[in-house]
Design a protein around this motif. Structure first.
Motif, PDB file in Angstrom:
ATOM      1  N   SER A 181     -44.361  23.483   9.032  1.00 56.00           N
ATOM      2  CA  SER A 181     -44.291  23.867  10.446  1.00 56.00           C
ATOM      3  C   SER A 181     -43.293  22.030   9.900  1.00 56.00           C
ATOM      4  N   GLN A 182     -43.287  21.687  11.933  1.00 55.22           N
ATOM      5  CA  GLN A 182     -42.969  20.256  11.756  1.00 55.22           C
ATOM      6  C   GLN A 182     -43.532  19.534  11.486  1.00 55.22           C
ATOM      7  N   MET A 209     -48.736  17.908   8.134  1.00 54.32           N
ATOM      8  CA  MET A 209     -47.790  19.273   8.359  1.00 54.32           C
ATOM      9  C   MET A 209     -48.680  20.275   7.797  1.00 54.32           C
TER      10      MET A 209
END
Length: 104
Positions: free
Chosen positions: A60-61, A52
């Motif tokens: 972030s995802q 991440m």
């Protein structure tokens, strides 16, 4: 904007991702590039790498990669070696995700 990249290493159970309460075997972070070096992974074992990007606005995802370490050859004496993962394509994907999140 300054960002840090994190990597968590967990076991994969039966080839399935262990997302619910995984036991983290290794956790590390780097900045400004997502370059990680892993060592002492067991031979012939499946792992999930979760990467991440984190900055002041959040994270972030997660990007998950399923890997399997190579088996050691019987009778061969080996010294511990590090696994160097080329993460430049991942950097592009994570940067794209961050840009998309910022645009939204």
């Amino acid at each position: 904007m300054e960002q840090t990249f994190t990597l968590a290493v967990t076991h994969s159970q039966g080839g399935q991702h262990t997302i619910d309460q995984p036991r983290v075997l290794a956790y590390t972070s780097t900045q400004p590039n997502p370059e990680f070096m892993l060592s002492q992974l067991e031979p012939g074992v499946r792992y999930i790498l979760t990467i991440m990007a984190v900055n002041k606005k959040g994270q972030s995802q997660p990007m998950r990669l399923a890997i399997k370490t190579q088996l050691e050859i019987a009778g061969k004496q080996t010294s511990p070696t590090a696994v160097n993962l080329p993460l430049h394509p991942i950097l592009a994907a994570v940067s794209g995700l961050i840009a998309l999140v910022l645009l939204v």
